[in-house]
Write a protein that holds these residues in place. Sequence first.
Motif, PDB file in Angstrom:
ATOM      1  N   VAL A 117      -9.073   3.339  -2.459  1.00 37.27           N
ATOM      2  CA  VAL A 117      -9.620   2.172  -2.152  1.00 37.27           C
ATOM      3  C   VAL A 117      -8.813   1.542  -1.035  1.00 37.27           C
ATOM      4  CG1 VAL A 117     -10.876   0.148  -2.517  1.00 37.27           C
ATOM      5  CG2 VAL A 117     -11.605   1.931  -3.873  1.00 37.27           C
ATOM      6  N   GLN A 151      -9.845  -0.389   8.592  1.00 39.42           N
ATOM      7  CA  GLN A 151      -9.073  -1.414   9.715  1.00 39.42           C
ATOM      8  C   GLN A 151      -8.540  -0.894  10.962  1.00 39.42           C
ATOM      9  OE1 GLN A 151      -6.740  -3.357   6.809  1.00 39.42           O
ATOM     10  NE2 GLN A 151      -8.160  -4.938   6.388  1.00 39.42           N
ATOM     11  N   GLU A 173       0.799  -1.060   0.028  1.00 39.03           N
ATOM     12  CA  GLU A 173       0.138   0.090  -0.232  1.00 39.03           C
ATOM     13  C   GLU A 173       0.786   1.214  -0.097  1.00 39.03           C
ATOM     14  OE1 GLU A 173      -2.410   2.706   3.351  1.00 39.03           O
ATOM     15  OE2 GLU A 173      -1.923   0.518   3.884  1.00 39.03           O
ATOM     16  N   ASP A 177      -8.231   3.647   1.897  1.00 38.61           N
ATOM     17  CA  ASP A 177      -9.596   3.640   2.646  1.00 38.61           C
ATOM     18  C   ASP A 177      -9.815   2.325   3.491  1.00 38.61           C
ATOM     19  OD1 ASP A 177     -10.107   6.178   1.977  1.00 38.61           O
ATOM     20  OD2 ASP A 177     -11.755   5.628   0.401  1.00 38.61           O
ATOM     21  N   ILE A 178      -9.442   0.982   2.904  1.00 40.65           N
ATOM     22  CA  ILE A 178      -9.615   0.013   3.454  1.00 40.65           C
ATOM     23  C   ILE A 178      -8.723  -0.119   4.880  1.00 40.65           C
ATOM     24  CG2 ILE A 178      -9.103  -2.354   3.368  1.00 40.65           C
ATOM     25  CD1 ILE A 178     -10.233  -2.403   0.519  1.00 40.65           C
ATOM     26  N   SER A 179      -7.418   0.134   4.546  1.00 38.09           N
ATOM     27  CA  SER A 179      -6.596   0.355   5.528  1.00 38.09           C
ATOM     28  C   SER A 179      -6.852   1.361   6.756  1.00 38.09           C
ATOM     29  CB  SER A 179      -5.076   0.832   4.967  1.00 38.09           C
ATOM     30  OG  SER A 179      -4.123   0.948   6.457  1.00 38.09           O
TER      31      SER A 179
END
Length: 291
Positions: free
Chosen positions: A120, A128, A103, A123-125
């Motif tokens: 994306v 989390q 990432e 944002d996922i990281s």
Amino acid sequence: MPDEAYAAPRSYEELIRVIHDRYEGMSKAYQKIALYLTQNPNDVGVLPVGAIAERCGIHASNLVRFAQALGFSGFKELQQLFRVRLTTAAPGFDARVRALESELGGREDRSELGFLRDLVVRDISSLQDLVADISAEQIARAVTLMEQADTIYLLGQLRSVPVVELLRYVLTMLGKRTVLLDPGGGLATHMARAACPSDLLLAVSFRFYATEVVNVAEEAAARGVPIVAISDSTLSPLAKGASVLFAVPEHEYTFSRSLAAPMCLAQALAVALAARLQGEGSPRIPIVTTA
């Protein structure tokens, strides 16, 4: 050599407390480092020293001196506390390291779809991290303050505006008396002075912090108004007066800074409040219909 006046912190939590205690007396370069360390603990645990220095906008030697000022022999010894945090707080450490390295590493896809993928992944990281870092006690305390407040005053400017606008809509639909401290006409500061200890100020601000938001929060805290703050760091100027602080770190200070995590947090607070107000059953936000 390490600074003889201080013993090096032995845990990540102790290190963060020490940074908070000494932050105001640090040089500007050291404050940059402190902000990055508190906002990006996962990155610090996996990135090389040179990459961390580049992201802080300082020379790598400043990282070494910063660590030595806190009692460490060098920055790698300080960095080990962040690595221990990752191994104990995050299952599947090796997979997490690979994901972060992928990432945070340089990606060459500069196409329109590449920008979407980049956002994306970040944002996922961030989401989390939000789940990992926000405690049940914080959520419960914030929702209790929202439930008990006679009036909830909402304050956010610049790119924080979408967060408070979402909250205004949802809280109003739940029947909660809500006042948006709109900066239009220069009245936000004056409107905020109507808030009293039986109310609540919910303030949102990220670096670089809107001056009026910081000033209103400080005045409200001085009058005993409870504050729920959403910001980017435990070193945020909103932290000092907050009854509850949600620190939602950002990966980089770039054009693409996302609001996915703070918006998700705002929605979670609203849904949790709806569950309190509506009692049993799944919480529901009333739907606006037209004739």
